[in-house]
Write a protein that holds these residues in place. Structure first.
Motif, PDB file in Angstrom:
ATOM      1  N   GLN A 267       0.827  -1.213   0.000  1.00 28.66           N
ATOM      2  CA  GLN A 267       0.000   0.000   0.000  1.00 28.66           C
ATOM      3  C   GLN A 267       0.856   1.256   0.000  1.00 28.66           C
ATOM      4  N   THR A 268       1.946   1.208   0.735  1.00 29.59           N
ATOM      5  CA  THR A 268       2.871   2.339   0.754  1.00 29.59           C
ATOM      6  C   THR A 268       3.493   2.541  -0.628  1.00 29.59           C
ATOM      7  N   LEU A 269       3.907   1.444  -1.238  1.00 28.93           N
ATOM      8  CA  LEU A 269       4.520   1.506  -2.566  1.00 28.93           C
ATOM      9  C   LEU A 269       3.510   1.994  -3.607  1.00 28.93           C
ATOM     10  N   ARG A 270       2.246   1.612  -3.441  1.00 30.12           N
ATOM     11  CA  ARG A 270       1.199   2.072  -4.375  1.00 30.12           C
ATOM     12  C   ARG A 270       1.055   3.596  -4.318  1.00 30.12           C
ATOM     13  N   ARG A 271       1.165   4.150  -3.123  1.00 29.80           N
ATOM     14  CA  ARG A 271       1.070   5.611  -2.979  1.00 29.80           C
ATOM     15  C   ARG A 271       2.299   6.309  -3.562  1.00 29.80           C
ATOM     16  N   GLU A 272       3.459   5.739  -3.298  1.00 25.67           N
ATOM     17  CA  GLU A 272       4.707   6.397  -3.691  1.00 25.67           C
ATOM     18  C   GLU A 272       5.076   6.167  -5.162  1.00 25.67           C
ATOM     19  N   ARG A 273       4.754   4.972  -5.675  1.00 32.03           N
ATOM     20  CA  ARG A 273       5.138   4.639  -7.059  1.00 32.03           C
ATOM     21  C   ARG A 273       3.975   3.933  -7.762  1.00 32.03           C
ATOM     22  N   PRO A 274       2.891   4.644  -8.005  1.00 31.02           N
ATOM     23  CA  PRO A 274       1.680   4.049  -8.554  1.00 31.02           C
ATOM     24  C   PRO A 274       1.852   3.395  -9.926  1.00 31.02           C
ATOM     25  N   LYS A 275       2.849   3.844 -10.697  1.00 30.02           N
ATOM     26  CA  LYS A 275       3.030   3.292 -12.042  1.00 30.02           C
ATOM     27  C   LYS A 275       3.867   2.000 -12.046  1.00 30.02           C
ATOM     28  N   MET A 276       4.395   1.647 -10.896  1.00 28.98           N
ATOM     29  CA  MET A 276       5.155   0.387 -10.815  1.00 28.98           C
ATOM     30  C   MET A 276       4.197  -0.794 -10.923  1.00 28.98           C
ATOM     31  N   SER A 277       4.603  -1.815 -11.674  1.00 28.76           N
ATOM     32  CA  SER A 277       3.742  -2.992 -11.803  1.00 28.76           C
ATOM     33  C   SER A 277       3.802  -3.831 -10.528  1.00 28.76           C
ATOM     34  N   LEU A 278       2.746  -4.606 -10.313  1.00 25.78           N
ATOM     35  CA  LEU A 278       2.687  -5.472  -9.129  1.00 25.78           C
ATOM     36  C   LEU A 278       3.844  -6.458  -9.125  1.00 25.78           C
ATOM     37  N   ARG A 279       4.143  -7.027 -10.283  1.00 24.66           N
ATOM     38  CA  ARG A 279       5.212  -8.039 -10.356  1.00 24.66           C
ATOM     39  C   ARG A 279       6.589  -7.426 -10.106  1.00 24.66           C
ATOM     40  N   THR A 280       6.774  -6.196 -10.538  1.00 21.18           N
ATOM     41  CA  THR A 280       8.034  -5.507 -10.242  1.00 21.18           C
ATOM     42  C   THR A 280       8.100  -5.164  -8.758  1.00 21.18           C
ATOM     43  N   ALA A 281       6.958  -4.789  -8.199  1.00 22.96           N
ATOM     44  CA  ALA A 281       6.904  -4.450  -6.773  1.00 22.96           C
ATOM     45  C   ALA A 281       7.334  -5.624  -5.908  1.00 22.96           C
ATOM     46  N   LEU A 282       6.897  -6.806  -6.291  1.00 22.69           N
ATOM     47  CA  LEU A 282       7.243  -7.990  -5.492  1.00 22.69           C
ATOM     48  C   LEU A 282       8.747  -8.236  -5.456  1.00 22.69           C
ATOM     49  N   GLN A 283       9.444  -7.731  -6.475  1.00 19.31           N
ATOM     50  CA  GLN A 283      10.895  -7.923  -6.531  1.00 19.31           C
ATOM     51  C   GLN A 283      11.635  -7.022  -5.542  1.00 19.31           C
ATOM     52  N   GLN A 284      10.888  -6.136  -4.848  1.00 20.60           N
ATOM     53  CA  GLN A 284      11.496  -5.353  -3.775  1.00 20.60           C
ATOM     54  C   GLN A 284      11.846  -6.251  -2.591  1.00 20.60           C
ATOM     55  N   TRP A 285      11.114  -7.369  -2.469  1.00 27.21           N
ATOM     56  CA  TRP A 285      11.275  -8.243  -1.288  1.00 27.21           C
ATOM     57  C   TRP A 285      11.691  -9.668  -1.630  1.00 27.21           C
ATOM     58  N   PHE A 286      11.558 -10.046  -2.903  1.00 25.31           N
ATOM     59  CA  PHE A 286      11.870 -11.423  -3.295  1.00 25.31           C
ATOM     60  C   PHE A 286      12.796 -11.425  -4.506  1.00 25.31           C
ATOM     61  N   PRO A 287      13.629 -12.452  -4.632  1.00 28.56           N
ATOM     62  CA  PRO A 287      14.420 -12.596  -5.856  1.00 28.56           C
ATOM     63  C   PRO A 287      13.491 -12.613  -7.076  1.00 28.56           C
ATOM     64  N   LYS A 288      13.973 -12.064  -8.183  1.00 25.53           N
ATOM     65  CA  LYS A 288      13.129 -11.933  -9.374  1.00 25.53           C
ATOM     66  C   LYS A 288      12.494 -13.260  -9.784  1.00 25.53           C
ATOM     67  N   ARG A 289      13.288 -14.322  -9.787  1.00 23.35           N
ATOM     68  CA  ARG A 289      12.765 -15.640 -10.188  1.00 23.35           C
ATOM     69  C   ARG A 289      11.576 -16.043  -9.333  1.00 23.35           C
ATOM     70  N   LEU A 290      11.699 -15.833  -8.014  1.00 25.39           N
ATOM     71  CA  LEU A 290      10.631 -16.219  -7.096  1.00 25.39           C
ATOM     72  C   LEU A 290       9.408 -15.325  -7.283  1.00 25.39           C
ATOM     73  N   ALA A 291       9.622 -14.033  -7.405  1.00 30.20           N
ATOM     74  CA  ALA A 291       8.510 -13.100  -7.560  1.00 30.20           C
ATOM     75  C   ALA A 291       7.692 -13.426  -8.804  1.00 30.20           C
ATOM     76  N   LEU A 292       8.357 -13.661  -9.922  1.00 31.03           N
ATOM     77  CA  LEU A 292       7.645 -13.936 -11.175  1.00 31.03           C
ATOM     78  C   LEU A 292       6.953 -15.295 -11.140  1.00 31.03           C
ATOM     79  N   THR A 293       7.625 -16.290 -10.544  1.00 32.64           N
ATOM     80  CA  THR A 293       7.018 -17.620 -10.453  1.00 32.64           C
ATOM     81  C   THR A 293       5.765 -17.586  -9.591  1.00 32.64           C
ATOM     82  N   LEU A 294       5.836 -16.924  -8.458  1.00 31.97           N
ATOM     83  CA  LEU A 294       4.670 -16.828  -7.577  1.00 31.97           C
ATOM     84  C   LEU A 294       3.524 -16.094  -8.263  1.00 31.97           C
ATOM     85  N   ALA A 295       3.841 -15.006  -8.942  1.00 31.24           N
ATOM     86  CA  ALA A 295       2.804 -14.232  -9.636  1.00 31.24           C
ATOM     87  C   ALA A 295       2.112 -15.087 -10.704  1.00 31.24           C
TER      88      ALA A 295
END
Length: 393
Positions: A267-295
């Motif tokens: 929610q914080t990231l949505r306010r600060e960077r609304p144009k960021m995609s959800l899948r890119t956002a997940l890469q703030q906390w997870f390795p890219k491979r994991l974020a994309l696989t989970l999505a």
């Protein structure tokens, strides 16, 4: 026919330590093992550096049908007692994480120390020797081996459980216990990686080798450590730990990011960077491979955070904090670090490790129904139970 006060069956951690302690009291001691090398499990432990104890070892770190059984031995011979022995022999060591102590150089140092203690006190270690029969009569115990017959006043069973059969593990200890009337509580692999059902295995196959810090839970306990994806399933400390508390058919709940509240972070990231995609956002906390696989697996839409309503973000965060996965099973004894269950401790003295049914018969280490956590706790049980027995046998 050779005669000894004590015959110890098993030249592993518990057996060697017990032999040295008993010999130091003036007992004549013989250690027998079918292996070509003493302390084989010690040598491969901790990546070859032997996680020989844990500075936080306490009775709460052990599983047993009788959780009180281990208390006496652990209190009488603590981790600090073994650390003092290691220091006395000039072996360098360090704390790796969570109180785990490892040799600076090699696990060979611990085996050499135990053999030196045996030699210094006159305990004899005989390898490449199979035991065919163990009988008891008015004169004590008669052991028939692949070399000769041996007489002993007492026999110490220190031959471990069923884990890692490639290192020579056998059910001999349980069979000997049953021969003298002891109950064996159901045994199973502990501290062991999980395997996944084919669908899940295929789903997460590309993540093999990737590790993340998680909180793994079930109805009985939880562990906050690293989890490793493998080509067969899930491993790493968190999975090994909780495997000892898992039963077939149960699901695990895995918090993939226990460090922070992901809903709040999204929610914080949505306010600060609304144009960021959800899948890119997940890469703030997870390795890219994991974020994309989970999505992909959970079919989360690939759209900007501004277009993600609270319900979607709650669903995403809820899944990441409460990922339910049902293992197909475990890798079994082949890779298990320990064996759960074993000789029922209700029939063994917690002070001396002597059988309550058969005078002169003792059980120590992994063969007993006492299993420690990952991280040096099982070695500490070996040292503590060996001391209790060595001081009494």
């Amino acid at each position: 026919m050779r005669q000894f006060d004590v015959v110890v069956i098993g030249a592993g951690a518990a057996g060697l330590h017990c032999a040295a302690i008993a010999a130091a009291r003036g007992r004549s001691v013989l250690v027998l093992d079918h292996a070509k090398q003493a302390g084989k499990k010690i040598l491969i432990s901790g990546g070859g550096r032997c996680n020989f104890t844990n500075i936080y070892a306490s009775p709460e770190n052990y599983l047993s049908a009788n959780p009180h059984f281990c208390k006496s031995a652990l209190k009488r011979y603590t981790q600090w007692d073994f650390i003092a022995l290691v220091a006395k022999h000039g072996i360098g060591y360090h704390e790796k994480t969570l109180g785990q102590l490892f040799c600076d150089d090699s696990a060979k140092d611990i085996v050499a120390m135990l053999l030196r203690e045996c030699a210094d006190h006159g305990a004899e270690v005989q390898l490449r020797t199979s035991i065919n029969t163990v009988q008891h009569d008015a004169q004590g115990y008669l052991l028939g081996t692949s070399h000769d017959s041996i007489r002993a006043q007492s026999v110490v069973v220190a031959c471990g459980g069923l884990s890692m059969p490639a290192l020579g593990a056998t059910p001999f200890g349980y069979q000997l216990a049953e021969q003298f009337g002891h109950r064996i509580l159901p045994v199973r692999a502990g501290l062991v990686p999980f395997t996944l059902h084919d669908a899940d295995k295929q789903r997460f196959a590309e993540l093999s080798g990737l590790a993340v810090d998680v909180l793994a839970s079930n109805e009985r306990t939880s562990f906050k450590e690293a989890m490793l994806f493998t080509h067969r399933g899930l491993s790493g400390p968190a999975m090994l730990q909780i495997s000892s508390y898992w039963w077939p058919g149960e699901s695990l709940i895995i918090d993939l990011h226990p460090q922070a509240d992901l809903l709040e972070a999204l929610q914080t990231l949505r306010r600060e960077r609304p144009k960021m995609s959800l899948r890119t956002a997940l890469q703030q906390w997870f390795p890219k491979r994991l974020a994309l696989t989970l999505a992909e697996q959970f079919q989360w839409p690939d759209k900007n955070l501004a277009d993600c309503n609270n319900a979607l973000l709650q669903a995403v965060a809820g899944t990441l904090h409460h990922w339910a996965i049902k293992p197909n099973g475990t890798e079994g004894y082949r890779t298990a670090e320990v064996t759960l269950g074993g000789v029922d401790t209700d029939q063994v003295s917690s002070k001396t490790m002597e059988s309550k049914l058969q005078p002169g018969l003792f059980f120590i280490g992994e063969v007993l129904d006492v299993t420690g956590w990952l991280g040096g706790y099982n070695f500490q049980w070996a040292w503590s139970s060996a001391y209790a027995c060595g001081e009494s046998v």
